[in-house]
Design an enzyme around this catalytic site. Structure first.
Site, PDB file in Angstrom:
ATOM      1  N   SER A 102      -5.851  22.373 126.918  1.00 50.89           N
ATOM      2  CA  SER A 102      -6.258  23.663 127.462  1.00 50.89           C
ATOM      3  C   SER A 102      -5.903  23.818 128.933  1.00 50.89           C
ATOM      4  CB  SER A 102      -7.758  23.888 127.250  1.00 50.89           C
ATOM      5  OG  SER A 102      -8.507  22.803 127.730  1.00 50.89           O
ATOM      6  N   HIS A 154      -9.612  24.210 133.405  1.00 53.14           N
ATOM      7  CA  HIS A 154      -9.082  25.506 132.989  1.00 53.14           C
ATOM      8  C   HIS A 154      -8.639  26.329 134.198  1.00 53.14           C
ATOM      9  CE1 HIS A 154     -11.422  25.508 128.892  1.00 53.14           C
ATOM     10  NE2 HIS A 154     -10.539  24.540 128.999  1.00 53.14           N
TER      11      HIS A 154
END
Length: 203
Positions: A102, A154
């Protein structure tokens, strides 16, 4: 990623902390001890089936769009370098063991945000960029309320992908040289600052 996931599953599981560290998850004490490759390998490791499933689905949707505009090699570099930037941010701000693609996937979203900002006259790109931005905002908002998610990774990947989009450029459209230089300098400064913070923060 899938091959690594299968091997880890056979070897003891993908949610076992010892196994995660063994296979290269981000683990701050070992990075500080000199295992800097752990800033790279976490993007190929996933924690549980749901984790790899969701990342695979997201990559399936965003990946082809980014590859279409940036080309194969730039796409690969965006993925890998954004992943490293995300892991650097996690190293700097989070003491937890972390892994997952991610960080790199958020970098791809960041690169598309760069397209939306740079080529605002293209209505199709702007519309896609807005849709992807909405997805990112919702995802980050969810991160704030769900435990076990590496929000710093992220955000680091997102910012890294945005800046790296300028540095690498787009084959079909010229990015101004000053923007590329400023983005490159910013990426280097941010990466070094995050690394230094990770090496000194003991949490």
């Amino acid at each position: 990623m899938i091959i690594v996931f299968i091997i880890m599953t056979i070897n003891g599981g993908t949610t076992d902390s010892y196994n995660l560290v063994l296979f290269g998850a981000k683990y701050n004490p070992l990075i500080r001890a000199g295992e800097y490759w752990r800033l790279f390998t976490p993007m190929f490791i996933h924690i549980g089936f749901t984790h790899i499933l969701m990342n695979s689905i997201t990559l399936y949707f965003i990946g082809p769009w980014v590859e279409r505009f940036f080309g194969h090699w730039r796409y690969l570099l965006l993925f890998l370098l954004s992943g490293v930037m995300g892991n650097l941010a996690s190293f700097a701000f989070s003491p937890n063991i972390s892994a997952g693609a991610s960080t790199a996937i958020f970098g791809l979203f960041g690169a598309f945000m760069m397209l939306g900002e740079s080529f605002s006259e293209n209505q199709a790109i702007r519309a896609l960029a807005r849709n992807f931005l909405l997805f990112v905002v919702l995802n980050i908002g969810t991160d704030l309320f769900v435990s076990g998610i590496d929000i710093y990774g992220h955000l680091g990947g997102l910012v890294g992908g945005f800046l790296l989009g300028y540095v690498l450029g787009v084959p079909s459209a010229k990015v101004s040289t000053p923007k590329r230089i400023i983005a490159a300098i910013t990426v280097i400064i941010v990466a070094l600052a995050l690394f230094r913070m990770g090496m000194t923060n003991q949490f």
